[in-house]
Design a protein around this motif. Structure first.
Motif, PDB file in Angstrom:
ATOM      1  N   SER A  29     -21.324  50.793  87.706  1.00  0.00           N
ATOM      2  CA  SER A  29     -19.884  51.012  87.853  1.00  0.00           C
ATOM      3  C   SER A  29     -19.294  51.779  86.680  1.00  0.00           C
ATOM      4  CB  SER A  29     -19.158  49.665  88.002  1.00  0.00           C
ATOM      5  OG  SER A  29     -19.288  48.893  86.816  1.00  0.00           O
ATOM      6  N   LYS A  30     -20.090  52.075  85.660  1.00  0.00           N
ATOM      7  CA  LYS A  30     -19.585  52.766  84.473  1.00  0.00           C
ATOM      8  C   LYS A  30     -19.660  54.283  84.593  1.00  0.00           C
ATOM      9  CE  LYS A  30     -20.810  48.855  81.514  1.00  0.00           C
ATOM     10  NZ  LYS A  30     -21.612  48.378  80.356  1.00  0.00           N
ATOM     11  N   PHE A  31     -20.158  54.783  85.731  1.00  0.00           N
ATOM     12  CA  PHE A  31     -20.280  56.223  85.916  1.00  0.00           C
ATOM     13  C   PHE A  31     -19.090  56.775  86.699  1.00  0.00           C
ATOM     14  CE2 PHE A  31     -24.531  54.957  84.880  1.00  0.00           C
ATOM     15  CZ  PHE A  31     -25.041  56.034  84.170  1.00  0.00           C
ATOM     16  N   ALA A  32     -18.435  57.781  86.120  1.00  0.00           N
ATOM     17  CA  ALA A  32     -17.329  58.438  86.816  1.00  0.00           C
ATOM     18  C   ALA A  32     -17.859  59.112  88.080  1.00  0.00           C
ATOM     19  CB  ALA A  32     -16.677  59.470  85.903  1.00  0.00           C
ATOM     20  N   GLY A  33     -17.016  59.171  89.103  1.00  0.00           N
ATOM     21  CA  GLY A  33     -17.424  59.784  90.363  1.00  0.00           C
ATOM     22  C   GLY A  33     -18.189  58.846  91.273  1.00  0.00           C
ATOM     23  N   LEU A  34     -18.197  57.541  90.948  1.00  0.00           N
ATOM     24  CA  LEU A  34     -18.941  56.582  91.763  1.00  0.00           C
ATOM     25  C   LEU A  34     -18.267  56.393  93.121  1.00  0.00           C
ATOM     26  CD1 LEU A  34     -21.420  54.595  91.477  1.00  0.00           C
ATOM     27  CD2 LEU A  34     -19.708  52.800  91.183  1.00  0.00           C
ATOM     28  N   GLU A  35     -19.096  56.387  94.164  1.00  0.00           N
ATOM     29  CA  GLU A  35     -18.640  56.089  95.512  1.00  0.00           C
ATOM     30  C   GLU A  35     -19.473  54.941  96.072  1.00  0.00           C
ATOM     31  OE1 GLU A  35     -17.427  60.668  96.843  1.00  0.00           O
ATOM     32  OE2 GLU A  35     -19.112  59.643  97.800  1.00  0.00           O
ATOM     33  N   VAL A  36     -18.866  54.128  96.940  1.00  0.00           N
ATOM     34  CA  VAL A  36     -19.586  53.039  97.594  1.00  0.00           C
ATOM     35  C   VAL A  36     -19.426  53.179  99.103  1.00  0.00           C
ATOM     36  CG1 VAL A  36     -19.450  51.418  95.676  1.00  0.00           C
ATOM     37  CG2 VAL A  36     -17.601  51.480  97.362  1.00  0.00           C
ATOM     38  N   TYR A  37     -20.454  52.754  99.832  1.00  0.00           N
ATOM     39  CA  TYR A  37     -20.435  52.818 101.292  1.00  0.00           C
ATOM     40  C   TYR A  37     -19.829  51.516 101.807  1.00  0.00           C
ATOM     41  CZ  TYR A  37     -21.897  54.061 106.010  1.00  0.00           C
ATOM     42  OH  TYR A  37     -21.911  54.391 107.341  1.00  0.00           O
ATOM     43  N   LEU A  38     -18.620  51.613 102.342  1.00  0.00           N
ATOM     44  CA  LEU A  38     -17.865  50.427 102.738  1.00  0.00           C
ATOM     45  C   LEU A  38     -17.091  50.730 104.006  1.00  0.00           C
ATOM     46  CD1 LEU A  38     -16.844  47.537 102.016  1.00  0.00           C
ATOM     47  CD2 LEU A  38     -15.038  48.638 100.674  1.00  0.00           C
ATOM     48  N   GLY A  39     -17.202  49.839 104.978  1.00  0.00           N
ATOM     49  CA  GLY A  39     -16.463  50.022 106.217  1.00  0.00           C
ATOM     50  C   GLY A  39     -16.917  51.233 107.010  1.00  0.00           C
ATOM     51  N   GLY A  40     -18.219  51.577 106.888  1.00  0.00           N
ATOM     52  CA  GLY A  40     -18.765  52.685 107.650  1.00  0.00           C
ATOM     53  C   GLY A  40     -18.489  54.057 107.066  1.00  0.00           C
ATOM     54  N   ARG A  41     -18.030  54.126 105.813  1.00  0.00           N
ATOM     55  CA  ARG A  41     -17.785  55.428 105.183  1.00  0.00           C
ATOM     56  C   ARG A  41     -17.891  55.299 103.667  1.00  0.00           C
ATOM     57  NH1 ARG A  41     -12.425  56.085 103.294  1.00  0.00           N
ATOM     58  NH2 ARG A  41     -11.079  54.289 103.747  1.00  0.00           N
ATOM     59  N   TRP A  42     -18.075  56.439 103.012  1.00  0.00           N
ATOM     60  CA  TRP A  42     -18.124  56.463 101.549  1.00  0.00           C
ATOM     61  C   TRP A  42     -16.702  56.481 100.998  1.00  0.00           C
ATOM     62  CZ3 TRP A  42     -22.464  55.574  98.911  1.00  0.00           C
ATOM     63  CH2 TRP A  42     -23.683  55.753  99.579  1.00  0.00           C
ATOM     64  N   GLN A  43     -16.451  55.614 100.009  1.00  0.00           N
ATOM     65  CA  GLN A  43     -15.131  55.516  99.406  1.00  0.00           C
ATOM     66  C   GLN A  43     -15.244  55.610  97.890  1.00  0.00           C
ATOM     67  OE1 GLN A  43     -12.763  52.190 100.846  1.00  0.00           O
ATOM     68  NE2 GLN A  43     -13.978  52.050 102.723  1.00  0.00           N
ATOM     69  N   LYS A  44     -14.263  56.237  97.267  1.00  0.00           N
ATOM     70  CA  LYS A  44     -14.244  56.336  95.806  1.00  0.00           C
ATOM     71  C   LYS A  44     -14.030  54.962  95.189  1.00  0.00           C
ATOM     72  CE  LYS A  44     -12.499  61.079  95.539  1.00  0.00           C
ATOM     73  NZ  LYS A  44     -11.386  61.951  95.056  1.00  0.00           N
ATOM     74  N   MET A  45     -14.780  54.695  94.135  1.00  0.00           N
ATOM     75  CA  MET A  45     -14.606  53.453  93.395  1.00  0.00           C
ATOM     76  C   MET A  45     -13.649  53.735  92.237  1.00  0.00           C
ATOM     77  SD  MET A  45     -15.075  50.332  92.775  1.00  0.00           S
ATOM     78  CE  MET A  45     -16.266  49.954  94.043  1.00  0.00           C
ATOM     79  N   ASN A  46     -12.380  53.408  92.429  1.00  0.00           N
ATOM     80  CA  ASN A  46     -11.371  53.761  91.428  1.00  0.00           C
ATOM     81  C   ASN A  46     -11.349  52.800  90.243  1.00  0.00           C
ATOM     82  OD1 ASN A  46     -10.344  56.040  92.850  1.00  0.00           O
ATOM     83  ND2 ASN A  46      -9.274  54.665  94.251  1.00  0.00           N
ATOM     84  N   ASP A  47     -11.394  51.518  90.509  1.00  0.00           N
ATOM     85  CA  ASP A  47     -11.339  50.538  89.427  1.00  0.00           C
ATOM     86  C   ASP A  47     -12.281  49.376  89.741  1.00  0.00           C
ATOM     87  OD1 ASP A  47     -10.820  48.873  87.342  1.00  0.00           O
ATOM     88  OD2 ASP A  47      -8.665  48.742  87.654  1.00  0.00           O
ATOM     89  N   PRO A  48     -13.511  49.426  89.232  1.00  0.00           N
ATOM     90  CA  PRO A  48     -14.487  48.359  89.534  1.00  0.00           C
ATOM     91  C   PRO A  48     -14.014  46.973  89.109  1.00  0.00           C
ATOM     92  CG  PRO A  48     -15.555  50.256  88.539  1.00  0.00           C
ATOM     93  CD  PRO A  48     -14.086  50.490  88.409  1.00  0.00           C
ATOM     94  N   GLN A  49     -13.149  46.902  88.083  1.00  0.00           N
ATOM     95  CA  GLN A  49     -12.681  45.606  87.598  1.00  0.00           C
ATOM     96  C   GLN A  49     -11.847  44.872  88.641  1.00  0.00           C
ATOM     97  OE1 GLN A  49     -13.720  44.250  84.746  1.00  0.00           O
ATOM     98  NE2 GLN A  49     -14.955  46.097  84.399  1.00  0.00           N
TER      99      GLN A  49
END
Length: 273
Positions: A223-243
């Motif tokens: 989660s410490k890498f900028a530009g991280l995306e996660v596959y959620l709800g059938g699509r890739w979404q930007k991980m804005n604030d992992p906290q």
């Protein structure tokens, strides 16, 4: 009698077993075989839908009452290193990279065993022998590479290894291991940084990291890498604030297996021309 492969991939579910990431949870995986002349197309397509490769199998978490495990990738165009990551890159400037065909060596296995014994002595791979290790590295029906990192000033000592798949849209870091004797190097972070560099040079948009699990210390570094995306709800979404991200452990958070399989998009494998 002639046996032929099924026209469409067949999906199966593993039996529940203790989750290696979250205490008190049980994990279950949806999986299919990766085989035949369309293996690369299938691997590309399912990787884009949150699946991961292990030898000749593609799998995705499908736990009965938890959906905390999320497939993660880095959007290379959105990545910018932090100060800490720049320091990590500088500390490892003495390392030399070498990409080879997926062929296991004794040096790799020795490093693998040292890494497991130090970091994951109670993990699911702790009992892997040299033959199982060789199978992990070599049994791949797609375009894979072993990327080795050696120290220039230490007799080319093997320091880190990544088994990496080359996809049409990026690099997938299937499994990485490194010497545990140099914690200041942050070798796990460095190898991801170097894969981002490789992807940039090859004009590949993504680096696939496997699964990120909110609440798991083992997976926190992703989660410490900028530009991280996660596959959620059938699509890739930007991980804005992992906290602020919380794992979904509600018993209704996972669709029934039949619905999951029905929603998987399969590649067009019809011959062209």
């Amino acid at each position: 009698m002639r046996h032929t492969l099924p026209l469409a991939p067949q999906f199966y579910v593993t039996a529940p077993q203790p989750c290696p990431y979250l205490d008190g949870r049980m994990e279950r995986k949806l999986f299919t075989a990766l085989q035949g002349e369309n293996a690369e197309k299938l691997n590309d397509s399912l990787s884009q839908q949150g699946f991961r490769r292990s030898q000749n199998v593609l799998y995705r978490p499908s736990c009965a009452d938890c959906s905390a495990c999320l497939s993660a990738r880095i959007d290379v165009s959105a990545f910018a290193p932090t100060k800490s990551q720049r320091r990590t890159a500088k500390r490892n400037a003495d390392l030399e990279r070498r990409a080879t065909s997926p062929w296991a060596t004794e040096d790799q296995y020795d490093l693998f065993r040292t890494y497991l014994d130090s970091r994951h002595a109670d993990g699911g791979m702790a009992d892997m022998d040299v033959f199982e290790f060789a199978a992990m590295i070599e049994e791949t029906p797609i375009r894979s590479r072993v990327i080795e990192y050696t120290q220039k000033d230490a007799g080319r000592a093997l320091t880190g290894v990544s088994l990496t798949d080359v996809l049409t849209d990026g690099l997938s870091m299937v499994y990485s291991f490194y010497t545990p004797d140099a914690p200041r190097r942050s070798l796990g972070t460095y190898m991801i940084l170097d894969h981002i560099r490789i992807a940039q040079e090859a004009n590949l948009p993504y680096v696939y990291l496997g699964y990120w699990v909110p609440g798991s210390q083992k997976m926190g570094y992703k989660s410490k890498f900028a530009g991280l995306e996660v596959y959620l709800g059938g699509r890739w979404q930007k991980m804005n604030d992992p906290q602020n991200f919380r794992p979904d452990r509600h018993p209704l958070s996972t669709d029934p297996i039949a619905e999951q399989v029905a929603n998987i998009s399969l590649p067009d494998t019809r011959p062209t021309g």
